[in-house]
Write a protein that holds these residues in place. Sequence first.
Motif, PDB file in Angstrom:
ATOM      1  N   ILE A  48       0.838  -1.203   0.000  1.00 60.15           N
ATOM      2  CA  ILE A  48       0.000   0.000   0.000  1.00 60.15           C
ATOM      3  C   ILE A  48       0.870   1.250   0.000  1.00 60.15           C
ATOM      4  O   ILE A  48       0.618   2.185  -0.758  1.00 60.15           O
ATOM      5  CB  ILE A  48      -0.992  -0.022   1.176  1.00 60.15           C
ATOM      6  N   ASP A  49       1.905   1.283   0.833  1.00 60.18           N
ATOM      7  CA  ASP A  49       2.834   2.420   0.836  1.00 60.18           C
ATOM      8  C   ASP A  49       3.398   2.656  -0.567  1.00 60.18           C
ATOM      9  O   ASP A  49       3.461   3.797  -1.038  1.00 60.18           O
ATOM     10  CB  ASP A  49       3.983   2.183   1.815  1.00 60.18           C
ATOM     11  N   SER A  50       3.812   1.593  -1.234  1.00 57.69           N
ATOM     12  CA  SER A  50       4.382   1.696  -2.576  1.00 57.69           C
ATOM     13  C   SER A  50       3.355   2.218  -3.584  1.00 57.69           C
ATOM     14  O   SER A  50       3.655   3.107  -4.388  1.00 57.69           O
ATOM     15  CB  SER A  50       4.907   0.324  -3.005  1.00 57.69           C
ATOM     16  N   HIS A  51       2.153   1.667  -3.546  1.00 57.89           N
ATOM     17  CA  HIS A  51       1.099   2.114  -4.463  1.00 57.89           C
ATOM     18  C   HIS A  51       0.751   3.586  -4.232  1.00 57.89           C
ATOM     19  O   HIS A  51       0.582   4.350  -5.188  1.00 57.89           O
ATOM     20  CB  HIS A  51      -0.161   1.273  -4.300  1.00 57.89           C
ATOM     21  N   LEU A  52       0.633   3.985  -2.983  1.00 58.46           N
ATOM     22  CA  LEU A  52       0.319   5.378  -2.682  1.00 58.46           C
ATOM     23  C   LEU A  52       1.416   6.313  -3.184  1.00 58.46           C
ATOM     24  O   LEU A  52       1.131   7.382  -3.740  1.00 58.46           O
ATOM     25  CB  LEU A  52       0.088   5.567  -1.180  1.00 58.46           C
ATOM     26  N   ALA A  53       2.670   5.910  -3.023  1.00 57.72           N
ATOM     27  CA  ALA A  53       3.793   6.723  -3.502  1.00 57.72           C
ATOM     28  C   ALA A  53       3.729   6.907  -5.021  1.00 57.72           C
ATOM     29  O   ALA A  53       3.985   8.008  -5.526  1.00 57.72           O
ATOM     30  CB  ALA A  53       5.117   6.093  -3.083  1.00 57.72           C
ATOM     31  N   LYS A  54       3.391   5.836  -5.757  1.00 54.51           N
ATOM     32  CA  LYS A  54       3.251   5.944  -7.216  1.00 54.51           C
ATOM     33  C   LYS A  54       2.221   6.989  -7.605  1.00 54.51           C
ATOM     34  O   LYS A  54       2.340   7.634  -8.637  1.00 54.51           O
ATOM     35  CB  LYS A  54       2.832   4.603  -7.824  1.00 54.51           C
ATOM     36  N   ALA A  55       1.198   7.128  -6.772  1.00 56.89           N
ATOM     37  CA  ALA A  55       0.116   8.064  -7.052  1.00 56.89           C
ATOM     38  C   ALA A  55       0.364   9.443  -6.446  1.00 56.89           C
ATOM     39  O   ALA A  55      -0.496  10.315  -6.501  1.00 56.89           O
ATOM     40  CB  ALA A  55      -1.199   7.493  -6.532  1.00 56.89           C
ATOM     41  N   GLY A  56       1.531   9.630  -5.839  1.00 54.34           N
ATOM     42  CA  GLY A  56       1.890  10.940  -5.301  1.00 54.34           C
ATOM     43  C   GLY A  56       1.261  11.265  -3.950  1.00 54.34           C
ATOM     44  O   GLY A  56       1.013  12.433  -3.652  1.00 54.34           O
ATOM     45  N   THR A  57       1.030  10.250  -3.140  1.00 54.26           N
ATOM     46  CA  THR A  57       0.449  10.485  -1.824  1.00 54.26           C
ATOM     47  C   THR A  57       1.053   9.509  -0.817  1.00 54.26           C
ATOM     48  O   THR A  57       2.021   8.808  -1.128  1.00 54.26           O
ATOM     49  CB  THR A  57      -1.099  10.375  -1.876  1.00 54.26           C
ATOM     50  N   ASP A  58       0.513   9.485   0.392  1.00 54.77           N
ATOM     51  CA  ASP A  58       1.021   8.573   1.416  1.00 54.77           C
ATOM     52  C   ASP A  58      -0.074   8.268   2.434  1.00 54.77           C
ATOM     53  O   ASP A  58      -1.176   8.815   2.350  1.00 54.77           O
ATOM     54  CB  ASP A  58       2.262   9.151   2.111  1.00 54.77           C
ATOM     55  N   LYS A  59       0.253   7.435   3.397  1.00 49.57           N
ATOM     56  CA  LYS A  59      -0.731   6.962   4.370  1.00 49.57           C
ATOM     57  C   LYS A  59      -1.306   8.064   5.257  1.00 49.57           C
ATOM     58  O   LYS A  59      -2.381   7.889   5.827  1.00 49.57           O
ATOM     59  CB  LYS A  59      -0.143   5.842   5.224  1.00 49.57           C
TER      60      LYS A  59
END
Length: 116
Positions: A48-59
């Motif tokens: 999830i951390d990795s996917h969020l980073a790809k989308a320019g966001t975070d937890k």
Amino acid sequence: MSIQRFETGPRMSQVVVHGNTVYLAGVVANKAAGESVTKQTQDILATIDSHLAKAGTDKSKLLSATIYITDMKTFAEMNAVWDAWVSPGNTPARATVEAKLAAAQYTVEIMVTAAQ
């Protein structure tokens, strides 16, 4: 508004961005499949951390989370990992549901939505 998709396959995309909202598909523990709920949850949250980073966001920008576990007896075990990972003060709206998952080696699946 444009729509961006990441890790798109014939059935689904792992990440979809529409406007300033990021939608993740349900994430299972591909690296820790068949292992403990603790290890599966850790693996899922790293993905999830990795996917969020790809989308320019975070937890810290999570809006909602739906967690599926195969046995509510493992709720506390999963929560211990979740609580150590989630951004303090930025916890999302959340539901946890007991459900049979797509394959027997998976005991946890997590789906989140986040702001960018």
